[in-house]
Design an enzyme around this catalytic site. Structure first.
Site, PDB file in Angstrom:
ATOM      1  N   THR A 126       0.853  -1.175   0.000  1.00  0.00           N
ATOM      2  CA  THR A 126       0.000   0.000   0.000  1.00  0.00           C
ATOM      3  C   THR A 126       0.892   1.229   0.000  1.00  0.00           C
ATOM      4  O   THR A 126       2.102   1.131   0.131  1.00  0.00           O
ATOM      5  CB  THR A 126      -0.915   0.028   1.241  1.00  0.00           C
ATOM      6  OG1 THR A 126      -1.871   1.069   1.096  1.00  0.00           O
ATOM      7  CG2 THR A 126      -0.124   0.274   2.512  1.00  0.00           C
ATOM      8  N   THR A 127       0.273   2.370  -0.124  1.00  0.00           N
ATOM      9  CA  THR A 127       0.962   3.637   0.103  1.00  0.00           C
ATOM     10  C   THR A 127       0.013   4.560   0.845  1.00  0.00           C
ATOM     11  O   THR A 127      -1.124   4.762   0.416  1.00  0.00           O
ATOM     12  CB  THR A 127       1.393   4.305  -1.216  1.00  0.00           C
ATOM     13  OG1 THR A 127       2.268   3.419  -1.916  1.00  0.00           O
ATOM     14  CG2 THR A 127       2.122   5.616  -0.958  1.00  0.00           C
TER      15      THR A 127
END
Length: 199
Positions: free
Chosen positions: A7-8
């Site tokens: 994810t970011t």
């Protein structure tokens, strides 16, 4: 075989408030499970966390923080600050360092002042003006470092946060680039929106 997830998430603090942003893709190994997951969770009406890591661990910690915030409000008659919550979470994570929660969390809030903190799985705590977590964070942090200014408006910070997550999504296979969840927290409260891209 180890399964990879990614994810970011990013956070930006301005004089007016805090912006949190995250992609909405959930992946497991080389498979996209969904493109519509919320990775920014409200803890109170003025504090939210971003999630990177084990979903179960993040959900358990979010429930703990919600309960602690309610207890604090009931006991003292005022809301817990984001700074106090960050220190509390740091202690919880550090107490469990031998069996750690597999998470990296950003806490953002505006109770008495805009606050942004980044916590690692062992309770390491850093307060900063901007930060990023997750598999795409090396790409996102480069965008934040290039575009951040201390005098940014919340709207400018929102645009920068979305650009940072989107850039990470174009380079990190575990980060989605089609939709970005954005939460803005100011003295007026918390607002959530989703920014979608067609390409």
């Amino acid at each position: 075989m180890e399964k990879k997830t990614g994810t970011t998430t990013v956070g930006i603090r301005t004089k007016e408030g805090v912006v949190l942003a995250a992609d909405t893709q959930a992946s497991l190994d080389h498979m996209v499970e969904t493109l519509n997951i919320r990775k920014i969770l409200p803890i109170t009406d003025r504090i939210a966390i971003t999630t990177a890591g084990s979903v179960g661990d993040v959900q358990a910690l979010a429930r703990m923080l919600e309960a602690e915030a309610r207890y604090y409000q009931f006991t003292w008659g005022r809301p817990m600050t984001a700074k106090a919550m960050a220190h509390l979470l740091s202690n919880i994570l550090n107490e469990n360092k031998w069996f750690p929660y597999m998470v990296q969390i950003i806490i953002g809030g505006y109770v008495e002042e805009p606050t942004l903190a980044n916590l690692d799985p062992l309770g390491g705590l850093i307060f900063d003006d901007y930060t990023a977590t997750g598999s795409g964070s090396p790409f996102a942090i480069a965008v934040l470092e290039d575009g951040f200014r201390k005098d940014m408006s919340l709207e400018e910070a929102k645009e920068l946060a979305v650009r940072a997550v989107r850039t990470a999504g174009k380079r990190d296979v575990y980060t989605g680039d089609r939709k970005v969840q954005v939460v803005v927290i100011s003295k007026d409260g918390m607002k959530e929106e989703f920014v979608e891209f067609k390409e």
